[in-house]
Each structure stands twice: as C-alpha cells, then as structure tokens.
Design a protein around this motif. Structure first.
Motif, PDB file in Angstrom:
ATOM      1  N   ALA A   1       9.060   2.939   9.969  1.00 34.24           N
ATOM      2  CA  ALA A   1       8.286   3.239   8.913  1.00 34.24           C
ATOM      3  C   ALA A   1       6.977   2.501   8.695  1.00 34.24           C
ATOM      4  N   ILE A   2       6.972   1.674   8.698  1.00 37.47           N
ATOM      5  CA  ILE A   2       5.603   0.224   8.484  1.00 37.47           C
ATOM      6  C   ILE A   2       5.058  -0.065   9.272  1.00 37.47           C
TER       7      ILE A   2
ATOM      8  N   ASP B   1       1.171  -1.286  -0.209  1.00 37.12           N
ATOM      9  CA  ASP B   1      -0.202  -0.198   0.051  1.00 37.12           C
ATOM     10  C   ASP B   1       1.225   1.052   0.237  1.00 37.12           C
ATOM     11  N   GLY B   2       0.211   2.290  -0.546  1.00 38.01           N
ATOM     12  CA  GLY B   2       0.901   3.613  -1.065  1.00 38.01           C
ATOM     13  C   GLY B   2       1.327   3.857   0.419  1.00 38.01           C
ATOM     14  N   SER B   3       1.411   4.063   1.413  1.00 41.50           N
ATOM     15  CA  SER B   3       2.222   4.569   2.930  1.00 41.50           C
ATOM     16  C   SER B   3       3.143   4.353   3.680  1.00 41.50           C
ATOM     17  N   HIS B   4       3.209   2.726   2.430  1.00 43.17           N
ATOM     18  CA  HIS B   4       4.076   1.471   3.039  1.00 43.17           C
ATOM     19  C   HIS B   4       4.981   1.890   1.659  1.00 43.17           C
ATOM     20  N   ARG B   5       4.574   2.118   0.009  1.00 41.70           N
ATOM     21  CA  ARG B   5       5.785   1.820  -0.717  1.00 41.70           C
ATOM     22  C   ARG B   5       7.496   3.469  -0.290  1.00 41.70           C
TER      23      ARG B   5
ATOM     24  N   GLY C   1      12.323  10.118   4.268  1.00 42.76           N
ATOM     25  CA  GLY C   1      11.426  11.050   3.765  1.00 42.76           C
ATOM     26  C   GLY C   1      11.908  11.561   2.471  1.00 42.76           C
TER      27      GLY C   1
ATOM     28  N   THR D   1      -3.070   2.628  13.619  1.00 43.45           N
ATOM     29  CA  THR D   1      -4.541   2.944  12.929  1.00 43.45           C
ATOM     30  C   THR D   1      -4.939   1.420  14.003  1.00 43.45           C
TER      31      THR D   1
ATOM     32  N   PRO E   1       3.069   3.328  11.860  1.00 40.60           N
ATOM     33  CA  PRO E   1       1.672   3.687  10.976  1.00 40.60           C
ATOM     34  C   PRO E   1       0.330   2.293  11.402  1.00 40.60           C
TER      35      PRO E   1
END
Length: 230
Positions: A219-220, A22-26, A94, A227, A223
């Motif tokens: 980083a993975i 998913d986008g938040s992890h890519r 980042g 959540t 989140p």
C-alpha cells in the motif's frame, strides 16, 4: 494502549505535532497495526494452506472469534472484517482505516498524551497539530523499541510487531535516532528487520503478521511508483 496508539505517538513529532509519515501512507500503516492487534488477540488468523500446509504471506485472513474485545477501535474493525468473506490483508486495510486516524488522535488527546494546537499555514490555511503533552506514555514505548533494536529481538510480540510496522513504513530512522541506540543508520534498519523476523513468534501468528506487513508495504510502495512514473 493499542499498538496503533503506540505507533501514533511515535509518528507524531513531539514538538511540532506534525506527522512523520504522509497522509496517503498513514491509513495503511495504522490499519495494519489494528489488524496486528486482532491477530495477536487470537481473533484473526490466516486460512490454512493446501493440504494443511503452513499458510504463506498472501494467505487470506479470516475471523475465528468475533467476540467483542471491549475496545471500540478493535471491535469496529472486527465487525467490518467479520462482515466480509476471508480476504487478503491488503483488501482489509481500507475498511479498517476508515476514521481510524481521527479516533486514535482523539483518544490520545483525551488521555492527555498529546494536545491539539490550532495553527495557520502561509497566513491563510488553518491546521491542527498534536505536540506531546505528557511524555510518560511515549517514553515507555520508545524504551521498549530501543531495547529491541539494541538486542536485535523484542521481549514480546507487541513490541516486535510495532518495530515491524515502523520498518515497513520506512520511518524507523526518523522515529529512532540511530545514535541513541548505538547504531549507524544501516545497522538500525537491519536491526529493525531482525526484530520483525524474530522466529520466536508462533507459526500461525507469524504468517498472519507477514500478511499484514506485506499488505502495508504494498500500500505504501504502489502510490510512490505510480507517482514517480507519471
């Protein structure tokens, strides 16, 4: 190709052209691949520990050679990192991830490895997918990864780093069918860890790669935890 390009090919579904991550992890995973490339190129290394001791996985990374490598992606990352003080890998993900996914997909599309396909989701929402166009490049990458997993060790540092990033991302069983390498899912995951931990990697390089892997994992995971607890 860059490790990040190899990773992009593996993380894009060949037929559907959609991402397996998913986008938040890519962003963190792809940026981790670029940092890894800079480490292996001798441009980035960890600061020595106290009294010259071996640096640990939380050591700050510093640019030791800012000479351009001749690749736009790597050189852009090198400039961004070089403009900062020595920083832990998690602080570098980042800045390095900025525009990175778009650049990697554009390069692979231009090379003919993947294609851009316009689709509409739920009748109204447009999206672009990137199915495989020429499987040659990806097949070579898959063969290297499969060979490393079967033997529990890679023939080169780049393949070891690629397997490590796939392991950290949690996508290794999605990218590599365990049966295709003669392993069960748990065995595949264990083989990925073994390849990533291969002690043939020189000490300083291994410490820097451990820093990158730890940063990507954090980083993975963070989140997901946030959540899940909200």
């Amino acid at each position: 190709m860059l490790i990040a390009e190899d990773l992009t090919l593996l993380l894009l579904d060949d037929v559907k052209g959609t991402w397996l991550l998913d986008g938040s992890h890519r962003g963190p995973v792809l940026a981790g691949a670029v940092l890894t490339e800079l480490v292996l190129a001798g441009r980035l290394q960890p600061e020595p520990g106290p009294d010259g001791r071996q640096p640990g996985p939380k050591a700050k990374l510093v640019v030791v050679d800012d000479a351009p490598l001749g690749d736009p992606v790597l050189d852009a990352a090198l400039r961004r990192i070089g403009a900062r003080r020595p920083s832990r890998a998690d602080a570098l993900l980042g800045p390095v991830a900025k525009d990175l996914e778009h650049e990697l997909v554009s390069r692979l599309t231009a090379s003919g490895a993947i294609t851009a396909r316009q689709e509409t989701v739920l009748l109204f929402f447009p999206r672009t997918t990137h199915p495989a166009a020429d499987p040659t490049a990806e097949r070579s990458v898959r063969d290297r990864v499969a060979s490393a997993l079967r033997g529990g060790r890679a023939d080169d540092q780049r393949t070891a780093a690629l397997v490590a990033l796939l392991s950290v991302s949690g996508r290794l069983p999605k990218v590599v069918d365990p049966a295709s390498v003669g392993l069960e899912k748990k065995e595949l995951v264990a083989a990925g860890r073994a390849v990533a931990a291969d002690d043939r990697i020189a000490g300083g390089v291994k410490s820097a790669l451990a820093s990158v892997d730890a940063a990507v994992m954090a980083a993975i995971i963070v989140p997901v935890v946030v959540t899940g607890s909200s």
